[in-house]
Design a protein around this motif. Sequence first.
Motif, PDB file in Angstrom:
ATOM      1  N   VAL A  22       0.858  -1.335   0.090  1.00 24.21           N
ATOM      2  CA  VAL A  22      -0.117  -0.175  -0.085  1.00 24.21           C
ATOM      3  C   VAL A  22       0.940   1.164  -0.101  1.00 24.21           C
ATOM      4  O   VAL A  22       0.336   2.258  -0.547  1.00 24.21           O
ATOM      5  CB  VAL A  22      -1.091  -0.042   1.215  1.00 24.21           C
ATOM      6  N   ALA A  23       2.035   1.229   0.491  1.00 25.41           N
ATOM      7  CA  ALA A  23       3.021   2.207   0.577  1.00 25.41           C
ATOM      8  C   ALA A  23       3.745   2.692  -0.457  1.00 25.41           C
ATOM      9  O   ALA A  23       4.294   3.748  -0.557  1.00 25.41           O
ATOM     10  CB  ALA A  23       4.110   2.277   1.711  1.00 25.41           C
ATOM     11  N   TYR A  24       3.914   1.706  -1.623  1.00 19.99           N
ATOM     12  CA  TYR A  24       4.543   1.993  -2.830  1.00 19.99           C
ATOM     13  C   TYR A  24       4.189   3.090  -3.514  1.00 19.99           C
ATOM     14  O   TYR A  24       5.066   4.053  -3.987  1.00 19.99           O
ATOM     15  CB  TYR A  24       4.485   0.631  -3.515  1.00 19.99           C
ATOM     16  N   GLY A  25       2.798   3.466  -3.737  1.00 22.53           N
ATOM     17  CA  GLY A  25       2.161   4.531  -4.515  1.00 22.53           C
ATOM     18  C   GLY A  25       2.419   5.747  -3.886  1.00 22.53           C
ATOM     19  O   GLY A  25       3.241   6.876  -4.459  1.00 22.53           O
ATOM     20  N   PRO A  26       2.174   5.985  -2.696  1.00 23.38           N
ATOM     21  CA  PRO A  26       2.418   7.137  -2.061  1.00 23.38           C
ATOM     22  C   PRO A  26       3.816   7.412  -1.642  1.00 23.38           C
ATOM     23  O   PRO A  26       4.314   8.776  -1.884  1.00 23.38           O
ATOM     24  CB  PRO A  26       1.911   7.021  -0.490  1.00 23.38           C
ATOM     25  N   LEU A  27       4.891   6.532  -1.625  1.00 18.84           N
ATOM     26  CA  LEU A  27       6.245   6.927  -1.528  1.00 18.84           C
ATOM     27  C   LEU A  27       6.611   7.128  -3.224  1.00 18.84           C
ATOM     28  O   LEU A  27       7.532   8.170  -3.005  1.00 18.84           O
ATOM     29  CB  LEU A  27       6.983   5.426  -1.652  1.00 18.84           C
ATOM     30  N   LEU A  28       6.272   6.716  -4.092  1.00 19.34           N
ATOM     31  CA  LEU A  28       6.602   7.196  -5.359  1.00 19.34           C
ATOM     32  C   LEU A  28       6.301   8.776  -5.553  1.00 19.34           C
ATOM     33  O   LEU A  28       7.120   9.530  -6.234  1.00 19.34           O
ATOM     34  CB  LEU A  28       5.917   6.521  -6.513  1.00 19.34           C
ATOM     35  N   CYS A  29       4.871   9.012  -5.056  1.00 21.42           N
ATOM     36  CA  CYS A  29       4.582  10.443  -5.239  1.00 21.42           C
ATOM     37  C   CYS A  29       5.368  11.562  -4.248  1.00 21.42           C
ATOM     38  O   CYS A  29       5.412  12.553  -4.571  1.00 21.42           O
ATOM     39  CB  CYS A  29       3.053  10.501  -4.804  1.00 21.42           C
ATOM     40  N   LEU A  30       5.615  10.828  -3.285  1.00 22.44           N
ATOM     41  CA  LEU A  30       6.623  11.677  -2.051  1.00 22.44           C
ATOM     42  C   LEU A  30       7.818  12.011  -3.074  1.00 22.44           C
ATOM     43  O   LEU A  30       8.409  13.126  -2.790  1.00 22.44           O
ATOM     44  CB  LEU A  30       6.924  11.026  -0.801  1.00 22.44           C
ATOM     45  N   ILE A  31       8.407  10.982  -3.754  1.00 24.27           N
ATOM     46  CA  ILE A  31       9.757  11.117  -4.403  1.00 24.27           C
ATOM     47  C   ILE A  31       9.414  12.216  -5.444  1.00 24.27           C
ATOM     48  O   ILE A  31      10.517  13.114  -5.606  1.00 24.27           O
ATOM     49  CB  ILE A  31      10.213   9.847  -4.839  1.00 24.27           C
ATOM     50  N   VAL A  32       8.352  12.327  -6.320  1.00 22.60           N
ATOM     51  CA  VAL A  32       8.142  13.404  -6.993  1.00 22.60           C
ATOM     52  C   VAL A  32       8.213  14.643  -6.507  1.00 22.60           C
ATOM     53  O   VAL A  32       8.475  15.683  -7.008  1.00 22.60           O
ATOM     54  CB  VAL A  32       7.005  13.008  -7.936  1.00 22.60           C
ATOM     55  N   LEU A  33       7.418  14.770  -5.391  1.00 28.55           N
ATOM     56  CA  LEU A  33       7.310  15.908  -4.715  1.00 28.55           C
ATOM     57  C   LEU A  33       8.608  16.506  -4.113  1.00 28.55           C
ATOM     58  O   LEU A  33       9.041  17.658  -4.336  1.00 28.55           O
ATOM     59  CB  LEU A  33       6.349  15.776  -3.349  1.00 28.55           C
ATOM     60  N   ILE A  34       9.360  15.431  -3.724  1.00 26.90           N
ATOM     61  CA  ILE A  34      10.925  16.211  -3.349  1.00 26.90           C
ATOM     62  C   ILE A  34      11.493  16.514  -4.449  1.00 26.90           C
ATOM     63  O   ILE A  34      12.257  17.544  -4.262  1.00 26.90           O
ATOM     64  CB  ILE A  34      11.681  15.025  -2.757  1.00 26.90           C
ATOM     65  N   LEU A  35      11.331  15.777  -5.784  1.00 27.40           N
ATOM     66  CA  LEU A  35      12.188  16.336  -6.967  1.00 27.40           C
ATOM     67  C   LEU A  35      11.575  17.589  -7.476  1.00 27.40           C
ATOM     68  O   LEU A  35      12.264  18.610  -7.932  1.00 27.40           O
ATOM     69  CB  LEU A  35      12.076  15.145  -7.932  1.00 27.40           C
ATOM     70  N   GLU A  36      10.275  17.747  -7.439  1.00 24.70           N
ATOM     71  CA  GLU A  36       9.737  19.286  -7.676  1.00 24.70           C
ATOM     72  C   GLU A  36       9.980  20.220  -6.797  1.00 24.70           C
ATOM     73  O   GLU A  36      10.458  21.335  -7.065  1.00 24.70           O
ATOM     74  CB  GLU A  36       8.121  19.048  -7.747  1.00 24.70           C
ATOM     75  N   LEU A  37      10.258  19.921  -5.521  1.00 25.84           N
ATOM     76  CA  LEU A  37      10.985  21.020  -4.492  1.00 25.84           C
ATOM     77  C   LEU A  37      12.406  21.345  -4.951  1.00 25.84           C
ATOM     78  O   LEU A  37      12.918  22.315  -4.600  1.00 25.84           O
ATOM     79  CB  LEU A  37      10.678  20.647  -3.084  1.00 25.84           C
ATOM     80  N   VAL A  38      13.232  20.285  -5.090  1.00 21.35           N
ATOM     81  CA  VAL A  38      14.638  20.609  -5.132  1.00 21.35           C
ATOM     82  C   VAL A  38      14.725  21.208  -6.566  1.00 21.35           C
ATOM     83  O   VAL A  38      15.786  21.943  -6.623  1.00 21.35           O
ATOM     84  CB  VAL A  38      15.350  19.137  -5.157  1.00 21.35           C
ATOM     85  N   THR A  39      14.165  21.055  -7.596  1.00 20.45           N
ATOM     86  CA  THR A  39      14.257  21.536  -8.847  1.00 20.45           C
ATOM     87  C   THR A  39      13.631  22.862  -9.258  1.00 20.45           C
ATOM     88  O   THR A  39      13.734  23.399  -9.967  1.00 20.45           O
ATOM     89  CB  THR A  39      13.747  20.581  -9.942  1.00 20.45           C
ATOM     90  N   ALA A  40      13.180  23.283  -8.021  1.00 20.99           N
ATOM     91  CA  ALA A  40      12.297  24.607  -8.152  1.00 20.99           C
ATOM     92  C   ALA A  40      11.325  24.847  -9.165  1.00 20.99           C
ATOM     93  O   ALA A  40      11.016  25.797  -9.550  1.00 20.99           O
ATOM     94  CB  ALA A  40      13.338  25.799  -8.189  1.00 20.99           C
ATOM     95  N   ALA A  41      10.690  23.617  -9.541  1.00 24.84           N
ATOM     96  CA  ALA A  41       9.801  23.576 -10.399  1.00 24.84           C
ATOM     97  C   ALA A  41       8.496  23.862  -9.748  1.00 24.84           C
ATOM     98  O   ALA A  41       8.397  23.976  -8.572  1.00 24.84           O
ATOM     99  CB  ALA A  41       9.661  22.208 -11.235  1.00 24.84           C
ATOM    100  N   GLN A  42       7.287  23.797 -10.586  1.00 25.89           N
ATOM    101  CA  GLN A  42       6.136  24.134 -10.180  1.00 25.89           C
ATOM    102  C   GLN A  42       5.799  23.055  -9.102  1.00 25.89           C
ATOM    103  O   GLN A  42       5.763  21.681  -9.737  1.00 25.89           O
ATOM    104  CB  GLN A  42       5.119  24.336 -11.211  1.00 25.89           C
ATOM    105  N   VAL A  43       5.151  22.976  -8.048  1.00 25.36           N
ATOM    106  CA  VAL A  43       4.965  21.872  -7.044  1.00 25.36           C
ATOM    107  C   VAL A  43       3.516  21.754  -7.333  1.00 25.36           C
ATOM    108  O   VAL A  43       2.598  22.544  -6.870  1.00 25.36           O
ATOM    109  CB  VAL A  43       5.376  22.476  -5.579  1.00 25.36           C
ATOM    110  N   HIS A  44       3.235  20.528  -7.614  1.00 24.33           N
ATOM    111  CA  HIS A  44       1.668  20.125  -7.676  1.00 24.33           C
ATOM    112  C   HIS A  44       1.148  19.408  -6.611  1.00 24.33           C
ATOM    113  O   HIS A  44       0.911  18.178  -6.478  1.00 24.33           O
ATOM    114  CB  HIS A  44       1.560  19.161  -9.183  1.00 24.33           C
TER     115      HIS A  44
END
Length: 185
Positions: A22-44
């Motif tokens: 159950v945790a795999y999907g939310p973990l993937l979304c968390l990784i995408v969120l961290i990448l968006e925060l680090v790259t200064a792209a628009q955070v969704h």
Amino acid sequence: MTDTGNGTTILFAEPGARWRSVAYGPLLCLIVLILELVTAAQVHWFALIFCAALIAGFVVLQVIAGQRHVSVELTDTALREGTETLPLATIDAVLPERDEDSWDDEDWESARSLGELSGVPRRRKGIGLRLVDGALVQAWAKDHRGLRAALTEALGGADPDKAEDTGRAAPSTEETEHSENGADR
């Protein structure tokens, strides 16, 4: 071997599905969120939270279904395959594995599979069982060799390759050895 609360011993168990998936999907979304925060792209924010919750919700349904319909448990008194429980006293013999070199199917391969599913579940392998009344059924598990060994031991340690149990003689050593170049395969 694990002792249950009601005095039976669990000899073999497969859960069917695990809650950690159950945790795999939310973990993937968390990784995408961290990448968006680090790259200064628009955070969704909304899209990532929505997707994480949606994926987790679907996987929860799959885990519940897997644990209900695809779990296997062998105790010293019964074999439970999904929602069907078969007392060990009704099992006469564990039939030998299918000969991979044979062109003919074994009789038990077309027998009814245990549980309420229409056949052996995906990524599981069938094990032939002969019941006391002469009927053939298929048990199944991911670790089919482990279940076969535990079933054989629970039924009294009868050798599944004995000619009396299967109706056919076990292959001799000459029949099972192959030549070096593979010409006899």
